[in-house]
Design an enzyme around this catalytic site. Structure first.
Site, PDB file in Angstrom:
ATOM      1  N   GLY A 155     -32.395   1.008   6.782  1.00 13.59           N
ATOM      2  CA  GLY A 155     -31.077   0.838   7.387  1.00 13.59           C
ATOM      3  C   GLY A 155     -31.090  -0.125   8.561  1.00 13.59           C
ATOM      4  O   GLY A 155     -31.229   0.286   9.721  1.00 13.59           O
ATOM      5  N   LEU A 156     -30.955  -1.397   8.252  1.00 11.48           N
ATOM      6  CA  LEU A 156     -30.896  -2.399   9.317  1.00 11.48           C
ATOM      7  C   LEU A 156     -29.489  -2.993   9.425  1.00 11.48           C
ATOM      8  O   LEU A 156     -28.865  -2.946  10.481  1.00 11.48           O
ATOM      9  CB  LEU A 156     -31.926  -3.519   9.052  1.00 11.48           C
ATOM     10  CG  LEU A 156     -31.885  -4.707  10.016  1.00 11.48           C
ATOM     11  CD1 LEU A 156     -32.188  -4.267  11.447  1.00 11.48           C
ATOM     12  CD2 LEU A 156     -32.888  -5.785   9.578  1.00 11.48           C
TER      13      LEU A 156
ATOM     14  N   GLY B  55     -25.725  -9.179   9.574  1.00 13.28           N
ATOM     15  CA  GLY B  55     -27.033  -8.912   8.987  1.00 13.28           C
ATOM     16  C   GLY B  55     -28.081  -9.899   9.474  1.00 13.28           C
ATOM     17  O   GLY B  55     -29.153  -9.515   9.936  1.00 13.28           O
TER      18      GLY B  55
ATOM     19  N   ARG C 293     -29.976 -20.196 -32.893  1.00 14.65           N
ATOM     20  CA  ARG C 293     -28.622 -20.758 -32.912  1.00 14.65           C
ATOM     21  C   ARG C 293     -28.648 -22.160 -33.512  1.00 14.65           C
ATOM     22  O   ARG C 293     -29.425 -23.023 -33.084  1.00 14.65           O
ATOM     23  CB  ARG C 293     -28.076 -20.829 -31.475  1.00 14.65           C
ATOM     24  CG  ARG C 293     -26.718 -21.454 -31.351  1.00 14.65           C
ATOM     25  CD  ARG C 293     -25.657 -20.500 -31.839  1.00 14.65           C
ATOM     26  NE  ARG C 293     -24.325 -21.033 -31.592  1.00 14.65           N
ATOM     27  CZ  ARG C 293     -23.233 -20.457 -32.062  1.00 14.65           C
ATOM     28  NH1 ARG C 293     -23.301 -19.344 -32.782  1.00 14.65           N
ATOM     29  NH2 ARG C 293     -22.040 -20.981 -31.811  1.00 14.65           N
TER      30      ARG C 293
ATOM     31  N   GLU D 276     -32.404  -9.623   2.212  1.00 17.92           N
ATOM     32  CA  GLU D 276     -33.707  -9.761   2.894  1.00 17.92           C
ATOM     33  C   GLU D 276     -33.865 -11.143   3.543  1.00 17.92           C
ATOM     34  O   GLU D 276     -34.931 -11.755   3.499  1.00 17.92           O
ATOM     35  CB  GLU D 276     -34.867  -9.420   1.947  1.00 17.92           C
ATOM     36  CG  GLU D 276     -34.785  -7.958   1.514  1.00 17.92           C
ATOM     37  CD  GLU D 276     -36.053  -7.341   0.977  1.00 17.92           C
ATOM     38  OE1 GLU D 276     -37.135  -7.746   1.413  1.00 17.92           O
ATOM     39  OE2 GLU D 276     -35.945  -6.438   0.147  1.00 17.92           O
TER      40      GLU D 276
HETATM   41  C1  LIG Z   1     -26.630  -5.693  -2.761  1.00 11.93           C
HETATM   42  C2  LIG Z   1     -27.141  -5.713  -1.357  1.00 11.93           C
HETATM   43  C3  LIG Z   1     -28.193  -4.878  -0.986  1.00 11.93           C
HETATM   44  C4  LIG Z   1     -28.648  -4.873   0.344  1.00 11.93           C
HETATM   45  N1  LIG Z   1     -29.601  -3.964   0.732  1.00 11.93           N
HETATM   46  C5  LIG Z   1     -29.887  -3.835   2.055  1.00 11.93           C
HETATM   47  C6  LIG Z   1     -30.738  -2.767   2.520  1.00 11.93           C
HETATM   48  O1  LIG Z   1     -31.258  -1.968   1.736  1.00 11.93           O
HETATM   49  N2  LIG Z   1     -30.947  -2.652   3.849  1.00 11.93           N
HETATM   50  C7  LIG Z   1     -30.390  -3.497   4.765  1.00 11.93           C
HETATM   51  O2  LIG Z   1     -30.620  -3.325   5.954  1.00 11.93           O
HETATM   52  N3  LIG Z   1     -29.589  -4.522   4.349  1.00 11.93           N
HETATM   53  C8  LIG Z   1     -29.321  -4.694   3.028  1.00 11.93           C
HETATM   54  N4  LIG Z   1     -28.480  -5.697   2.606  1.00 11.93           N
HETATM   55  C9  LIG Z   1     -27.913  -6.611   3.597  1.00 11.93           C
HETATM   56  C10 LIG Z   1     -28.427  -8.022   3.531  1.00 11.93           C
HETATM   57  O3  LIG Z   1     -29.758  -8.080   3.975  1.00 11.93           O
HETATM   58  C11 LIG Z   1     -27.481  -8.904   4.350  1.00 11.93           C
HETATM   59  O4  LIG Z   1     -26.282  -8.999   3.608  1.00 11.93           O
HETATM   60  C12 LIG Z   1     -28.034 -10.269   4.658  1.00 11.93           C
HETATM   61  O5  LIG Z   1     -29.108 -10.161   5.553  1.00 11.93           O
HETATM   62  C13 LIG Z   1     -26.982 -11.206   5.250  1.00 11.93           C
HETATM   63  O6  LIG Z   1     -26.309 -10.608   6.307  1.00 11.93           O
HETATM   64  P1  LIG Z   1     -24.684 -10.622   6.324  1.00 11.93           P
HETATM   65  O7  LIG Z   1     -24.233 -10.122   5.005  1.00 11.93           O
HETATM   66  O8  LIG Z   1     -24.223  -9.899   7.525  1.00 11.93           O
HETATM   67  O9  LIG Z   1     -24.309 -12.141   6.428  1.00 11.93           O
HETATM   68  P2  LIG Z   1     -24.177 -12.999   7.795  1.00 11.93           P
HETATM   69  O10 LIG Z   1     -25.386 -12.766   8.622  1.00 11.93           O
HETATM   70  O11 LIG Z   1     -22.858 -12.734   8.390  1.00 11.93           O
HETATM   71  O12 LIG Z   1     -24.230 -14.471   7.221  1.00 11.93           O
HETATM   72  C14 LIG Z   1     -23.085 -15.155   6.705  1.00 11.93           C
HETATM   73  C15 LIG Z   1     -23.487 -16.605   6.454  1.00 11.93           C
HETATM   74  O13 LIG Z   1     -23.820 -17.227   7.723  1.00 11.93           O
HETATM   75  C16 LIG Z   1     -25.120 -17.775   7.641  1.00 11.93           C
HETATM   76  N5  LIG Z   1     -25.781 -17.687   8.957  1.00 11.93           N
HETATM   77  C17 LIG Z   1     -25.860 -16.598   9.759  1.00 11.93           C
HETATM   78  N6  LIG Z   1     -26.564 -16.885  10.858  1.00 11.93           N
HETATM   79  C18 LIG Z   1     -26.945 -18.185  10.743  1.00 11.93           C
HETATM   80  C19 LIG Z   1     -27.698 -19.087  11.556  1.00 11.93           C
HETATM   81  N7  LIG Z   1     -28.235 -18.700  12.730  1.00 11.93           N
HETATM   82  N8  LIG Z   1     -27.900 -20.340  11.108  1.00 11.93           N
HETATM   83  C20 LIG Z   1     -27.394 -20.744   9.907  1.00 11.93           C
HETATM   84  N9  LIG Z   1     -26.674 -19.946   9.101  1.00 11.93           N
HETATM   85  C21 LIG Z   1     -26.458 -18.686   9.507  1.00 11.93           C
HETATM   86  C22 LIG Z   1     -25.846 -16.943   6.585  1.00 11.93           C
HETATM   87  O14 LIG Z   1     -26.983 -17.638   6.072  1.00 11.93           O
HETATM   88  C23 LIG Z   1     -24.741 -16.741   5.586  1.00 11.93           C
HETATM   89  O15 LIG Z   1     -24.620 -17.866   4.760  1.00 11.93           O
HETATM   90  C24 LIG Z   1     -28.061  -5.751   1.281  1.00 11.93           C
HETATM   91  C25 LIG Z   1     -27.031  -6.607   0.891  1.00 11.93           C
HETATM   92  C26 LIG Z   1     -26.545  -6.569  -0.397  1.00 11.93           C
HETATM   93  C27 LIG Z   1     -25.370  -7.450  -0.746  1.00 11.93           C
END
Ligand SMILES: Cc1cc2nc3c(=O)[nH]c(=O)nc-3n(C[C@H](O)[C@H](O)[C@H](O)COP(=O)(O)OP(=O)(O)OC[C@H]3O[C@@H](n4cnc5c(N)ncnc54)[C@H](O)[C@@H]3O)c2cc1C
Length: 383
Positions: free
Chosen positions: A124-125, A131, A271, A366
């Site tokens: 849970g991060l 994220g 095919r 990740e």
């Molecule tokens: C199906 C699924 C399973 C998951 N499982 C887990 C889990 O078990 N545990 C857990 O903790 N999380 C989990 N996650 C979360 C996942 O790790 C995050 O969605 C991911 O890390 C991205 O974070 P965010 O969605 O908040 O996107 P954001 O961080 O809001 O990013 C949005 C966009 O901005 C870009 N961005 C952000 N910061 C920067 C920067 N400094 N420079 C350039 N670009 C940037 C990103 O690359 C992205 O394109 C899961 C997600 C999904 C969809």
């Protein structure tokens, strides 16, 4: 330098491949449609010891290594990414922090049911507010007497809402550091603890049979001894967990690429168009050759990262390269595999349609592709 696997690793790969082809593949489409994994598939994986692969036998594990775990993840992803991510998230995100950072007492208490696959752990991060910016956490845990009281929420958490979900390891703010930044620590919250609620399943583009949920914590109390690792080391420990997990995600992407090759080779031979198998058209054969190229390169990348990881030295750059390459390769392979299948590639009962939906998340979870590029650039001294 020797790029071949040990004989027992080869043997193990064959066993998982047979399980993937004979047990998982025939049910993959139905599980995708039902948005649920068959308990029986999880039971069989548990019976094979997959959930305990990298953990010592004294904790209920198989005493193998991280590379062997990645081999299993790759073979499962060749037919079904939802099954592969359930294993990856349970072992390298759910159980691994307890093994790496837990006290002997915590390992003895929590690891055996996870390693035996009777229970699954969750990581849970991520929070709704962000994220990639893992330091911007809002979930708080405050010490009251001999208990942590947790308030906040987590978003997109894998494996927390299954019948066999056993616990979630959280990153929560536990105070303020001397430099004014948040002090983050890890706390273990067993499933069923009052004040810990698991929200509904998200409706996702892909990974339909994998469990992804929102988690809610309202006055949730756990004993002080549930602190995992040192107080204040929570962010560093979770980032290290993710670094390791990237190698397994790269193996998952590799499996998806290889699955695209398998499906396309079969289809292109069967095919016919213009009086011959479509495999005879160079435009089609080259697409499939390029998929094989990507699968092969991605495999070399994750295996090298895994060997470095197991060697005990730094492996962050190799893990980021492997994860970035394999996930982008998987997205490209899946898109091209649909193209090779023409209209049938857009029909859900064809595995490549599922692969297409399943691939995209690999560029996000990740650590997004942008985050991997940031990590690689940082290793080059650019930031
Ligand atoms: C199906 C699924 C399973 C998951 N499982 C887990 C889990 O078990 N545990 C857990 O903790 N999380 C989990 N996650 C979360 C996942 O790790 C995050 O969605 C991911 O890390 C991205 O974070 P965010 O969605 O908040 O996107 P954001 O961080 O809001 O990013 C949005 C966009 O901005 C870009 N961005 C952000 N910061 C920067 C920067 N400094 N420079 C350039 N670009 C940037 C990103 O690359 C992205 O394109 C899961 C997600 C999904 C969809």
């Amino acid at each position: 330098m020797d790029f071949s696997l040990e004989p027992e690793q080869e043997e193990f790969r064959k066993i998982v491949r047979a399980f993937a082809e004979e047990v998982v593949a025939p049910r993959a489409e139905a599980m995708d449609r039902a948005e649920e994994l068959d308990e029986d598939v999880l039971d069989q994986m548990a019976g094979m010891g997959l959930f305990g692969l990298p953990f010592p036998e004294r904790y209920g594990g198989m005493g193998a290594d991280y590379l062997t775990l990645c081999l299993a993840v790759e073979e499962l992803a060749r037919v079904d990414s939802s099954v592969a991510i359930t294993l990856e998230a349970a072992v390298s995100l759910g159980a691994m922090p307890i093994y790496r950072f837990g006290s002997e007492r915590q390992r003895e208490r929590w690891l055996p049911p996870l390693a035996r696959g009777e229970r699954l752990g969750a990581f849970g991060l991520t929070e709704a507010g962000g994220g990639s910016d893992a330091g911007a956490l809002r979930t708080r845990a405050r010490l009251e007497g001999d208990e942590w009281v947790i308030d906040g929420g987590k978003a997109f958490i894998t494996n927390a809402g299954l019948a066999r979900s056993g616990l979630v390891t959280l990153a929560a703010v536990t105070g303020e550091r001397a430099d004014g930044r948040a002090e983050v620590s890890n706390v273990v919250v067993p499933a069923g603890t009052p004040g810990y609620r698991v929200g509904r399943r998200y409706s996702k583009v892909g990974w339909h049979a994998s469990d992804t949920r929102e988690l809610i914590f309202e006055g949730c109390r756990v004993p002080a001894e549930n602190l995992l690792g040192e107080q204040g080391a929570g962010l560093a420990n979770f980032l290290r967990t993710l670094e390791e997990g990237r190698v397994a995600i790269a193996a998952l992407g590799t499996g998806l690429c290889q699955g695209c090759v398998d499906e396309c080779v079969k289809y292109a031979r069967e095919r016919h168009a213009f009086g011959q198998p479509i495999a005879m058209f160079q435009a089609v054969a080259f697409k499939i050759a390029d998929m094989e190229l990507r699968a092969h390169t991605a495999r070399l990348a994750w295996q090298q990262a895994a060997v470095k990881l197991m060697g005990g030295g730094p492996f962050g750059k190799e893990a980021a390269i492997a994860k970035l390459y394999a996930s982008e390769a998987a997205v490209t392979c899946a898109r091209e595999a649909v193209q090779v299948h023409g209209g049938y590639g857009y029909i859900n009962e064809f595995p490549v349609a599922r692969f297409y939906r399943d691939a995209k998340i690999l560029e996000i979870g990740e650590g997004t592709s942008e985050v991997q590029r940031m990590l690689i650039a940082r290793e080059l001294g650019l930031r």
